[in-house]
Scaffold this active site. Structure first.
Site, PDB file in Angstrom:
ATOM      1  N   ARG A 147       0.845  -1.181   0.000  1.00 16.38           N
ATOM      2  CA  ARG A 147       0.000   0.000   0.000  1.00 16.38           C
ATOM      3  C   ARG A 147       0.884   1.236   0.000  1.00 16.38           C
ATOM      4  NH1 ARG A 147      -3.633   2.086   5.061  1.00 16.38           N
ATOM      5  NH2 ARG A 147      -1.683   3.235   5.474  1.00 16.38           N
ATOM      6  N   TYR A 159      -3.373  11.368   6.310  1.00 18.49           N
ATOM      7  CA  TYR A 159      -3.481   9.986   6.792  1.00 18.49           C
ATOM      8  C   TYR A 159      -2.388   9.124   6.165  1.00 18.49           C
ATOM      9  CZ  TYR A 159      -4.338   5.184   6.962  1.00 18.49           C
ATOM     10  OH  TYR A 159      -4.117   3.859   7.156  1.00 18.49           O
ATOM     11  N   ASP A 210      -5.186   3.701   0.182  1.00 18.65           N
ATOM     12  CA  ASP A 210      -6.277   3.891   1.130  1.00 18.65           C
ATOM     13  C   ASP A 210      -6.717   5.359   1.109  1.00 18.65           C
ATOM     14  OD1 ASP A 210      -6.711   2.847   4.619  1.00 18.65           O
ATOM     15  OD2 ASP A 210      -8.062   3.828   3.204  1.00 18.65           O
ATOM     16  N   HIS A 212      -9.217   6.456   2.697  1.00 22.40           N
ATOM     17  CA  HIS A 212      -9.586   6.664   4.109  1.00 22.40           C
ATOM     18  C   HIS A 212     -10.838   7.522   4.256  1.00 22.40           C
ATOM     19  CE1 HIS A 212      -8.410   6.501   8.442  1.00 22.40           C
ATOM     20  NE2 HIS A 212      -7.847   5.405   8.018  1.00 22.40           N
ATOM     21  N   GLU A 236      -9.078   1.818  -1.494  1.00 22.55           N
ATOM     22  CA  GLU A 236      -9.755   1.452  -0.243  1.00 22.55           C
ATOM     23  C   GLU A 236     -10.518   2.618   0.359  1.00 22.55           C
ATOM     24  OE1 GLU A 236      -7.052  -0.107   2.623  1.00 22.55           O
ATOM     25  OE2 GLU A 236      -8.382   0.355   4.295  1.00 22.55           O
ATOM     26  N   GLU A 262     -13.365  -1.970   6.906  1.00 23.35           N
ATOM     27  CA  GLU A 262     -12.640  -2.150   8.176  1.00 23.35           C
ATOM     28  C   GLU A 262     -13.394  -1.540   9.343  1.00 23.35           C
ATOM     29  OE1 GLU A 262      -9.039   0.000   7.002  1.00 23.35           O
ATOM     30  OE2 GLU A 262      -9.428   1.314   8.686  1.00 23.35           O
ATOM     31  N   ARG A 283     -13.438  -5.747   3.779  1.00 21.41           N
ATOM     32  CA  ARG A 283     -12.337  -5.612   4.717  1.00 21.41           C
ATOM     33  C   ARG A 283     -12.715  -5.851   6.173  1.00 21.41           C
ATOM     34  NH1 ARG A 283      -7.747  -4.096   4.664  1.00 21.41           N
ATOM     35  NH2 ARG A 283      -7.692  -2.217   5.930  1.00 21.41           N
ATOM     36  N   GLU A 339      -4.125  -7.717   5.216  1.00 22.61           N
ATOM     37  CA  GLU A 339      -3.276  -6.574   5.582  1.00 22.61           C
ATOM     38  C   GLU A 339      -2.321  -7.014   6.673  1.00 22.61           C
ATOM     39  OE1 GLU A 339      -5.487  -3.242   6.970  1.00 22.61           O
ATOM     40  OE2 GLU A 339      -3.741  -1.949   7.126  1.00 22.61           O
ATOM     41  N   TRP A 402     -11.768  11.472   9.258  1.00 19.75           N
ATOM     42  CA  TRP A 402     -10.322  11.252   9.447  1.00 19.75           C
ATOM     43  C   TRP A 402      -9.908  10.031   8.644  1.00 19.75           C
ATOM     44  CZ3 TRP A 402      -7.606   7.050  11.682  1.00 19.75           C
ATOM     45  CH2 TRP A 402      -6.222   7.238  11.603  1.00 19.75           C
TER      46      TRP A 402
END
Ligand code: CS2
Ligand code: MG
Length: 402
Positions: A147, A159, A210, A212, A236, A262, A283, A339, A402
């Site tokens: 990643r 991030y 990602d 995020h 992601e 996630e 995820r 991951e 975030w």
């Protein structure tokens, strides 16, 4: 066999972890990860003040009944705290079952569909050059999938990129730090990052990114389209995923594969995304989505719709969760990728485990149960310290994702 006691161990070998230990009348015990980054003590209390009392005396083999007892019995269903607590119990019960039957847990989940699980690492840099160097370094370490996250010109932080050269994995001790964000600056930069990565490192390496949760669907569609020539393994968390419908717009515009989940704690968070094939990888993880029992069902549902697993595995998931995830990873047919962020030395010492890494793959080991321990004496030397995930604002001060 009967459950005789259970205790919650909170420790902080570099970061906070919550571990559940369930003991039985036959001297066999099991471990479950109950860590919820930034809200650890909520789960510890949910377990010790609410769930453990009605766990005592039960048959630890009854994973299905016990799961439903705590899921439906609470009346108030779902949510990260509830499902992380249920997950910890579930992992510990599978650990006990494997130890009692003298088999590694993967043999209770259908046996090995593969020897090892392909994993991806986290590479980050303050700028494109440093990120390329970091990706190249992980490639040299044998990772087949990496990643890439880089600093964004014009933003002080973002991030995935640490302020110093340490691996990036907040939570920060003390009150939440605040960072500033610009979607425009981000969208201008990321295509350049992956163009440079492919130019320098070629096409073969699996590259992931990602987002995020920080774009709107149409912005995610734009980014996905602009990344298409670079054939990412996945993009992601392109948007905040409460609105599952929103992914239809992204899907209409781009073939860049999407991974989400996630932060999900129930299959219902992803049901439409999977059924409408709006994502390519789910995820969800054993520690936040209700344990092995729930994750096996989620993976089987996803398999009906060509969706593979790509479970979360950052360092805020303890080695107990990583062990449980790897048993599931090697057993299910629609495993995609796992991951993997290496834990620090204190964590490795506090949680001895049978799983191992070699040439881009991870292996759960063949120890009966999950194959992970906790050194309780050592854990006591790392007392809990409250810590928070950062908060993110747009440059005009608007509270953002975030
Ligand atoms: C990230 C995580 O690993 C990931 O994909 O999204 O770093 C996430 O930010 C943390 O696990 C949150 O605790
Ligand atoms: Mg993520």
């Amino acid at each position: 066999m009967k459950i005789t006691s259970a205790k919650v161990i909170v420790c902080s070998p570099g970061r906070n972890f919550v571990t559940l230990k369930i003991e039985t009348d036959e001297g066999i015990y099991g471990l479950g990860d109950a860590t919820l980054n930034g809200r650890e003590l909520s789960v510890a209390s949910y377990l010790q003040d609410h769930l453990i009392p009605s766990l005592i005396g039960r048959d630890p083999f009854q994973t299905e009944d016990i799961w439903h007892y705590f899921y439906r019995g609470a009346y108030w269903r779902r949510g990260p705290v509830t499902m992380t607590a249920i997950a910890a119990i579930d992992m510990a019960l599978w650990d006990i079952k494997g130890k009692a039957l003298k088999v590694p847990v993967y043999n209770l989940l259908g046996g090995k569909s593969r020897e090892g699980a392909v994993v991806y690492a986290h590479a980050n840099g303050v700028d494109i050059e440093q990120t390329i160097d970091e990706v190249a370094r992980y490639k040299d370490l044998g990772y087949l999938a990496i990643r890439a996250q880089s600093g964004i010109p014009g933003l002080k932080s973002t991030y995935g990129v640490p302020k110093d050269n340490k691996p990036y994995e907040p939570a920060e001790r003390g009150l939440p730090s605040e960072s500033l964000w610009s979607t425009e600056k981000y969208l201008r930069h990321v295509p350049k990052l992956f163009d440079a990565l492919r130019t320098r490192l070629g096409e073969e390496l699996h590259l992931l990114h990602d987002v995020h949760h920080r774009l709107t669907p149409i912005q995610a569609a734009r980014l996905g389209k602009e990344l298409e020539p670079h054939h990412l393994f996945w993009m992601e968390d392109p948007v905040a995923a409460e609105l599952q419908d929103g992914f239809r717009l992204i899907r209409q515009h781009t073939t860049t594969p999407i991974a989400v989940g996630e932060v999900f704690n129930s299959i219902y968070d992803a049901e439409q995304l999977i059924r409408e094939q709006l994502i390519d990888y789910i995820r969800m993880t054993v520690v936040h989505a209700g344990g092995i029992t729930a994750m096996k069902k989620a993976a089987d549902f996803a398999a009906l719709y060509h969706v593979q697993t790509g479970s979360h595995g950052a360092t805020d998931l303890s080695p107990v969760a990583m062990a449980a995830a790897l048993h599931l990873d090697v057993a299910i047919n629609n495993f995609g990728i796992q991951e993997h962020m290496a834990h620090n030395a204190e964590t490795e010492e506090t949680f001895p485990h049978a799983y191992s890494f070699s040439e881009g793959m991870m292996y759960p080991g063949d120890t009966p149960g999950l194959g992970v321990e906790i050194d309780e004496k050592l854990a006591e030397r790392f007392p809990y310290q409250r810590a928070y995930l950062p908060v993110n604002r747009k440059e005009d001060g608007t509270l953002f994702h975030w």
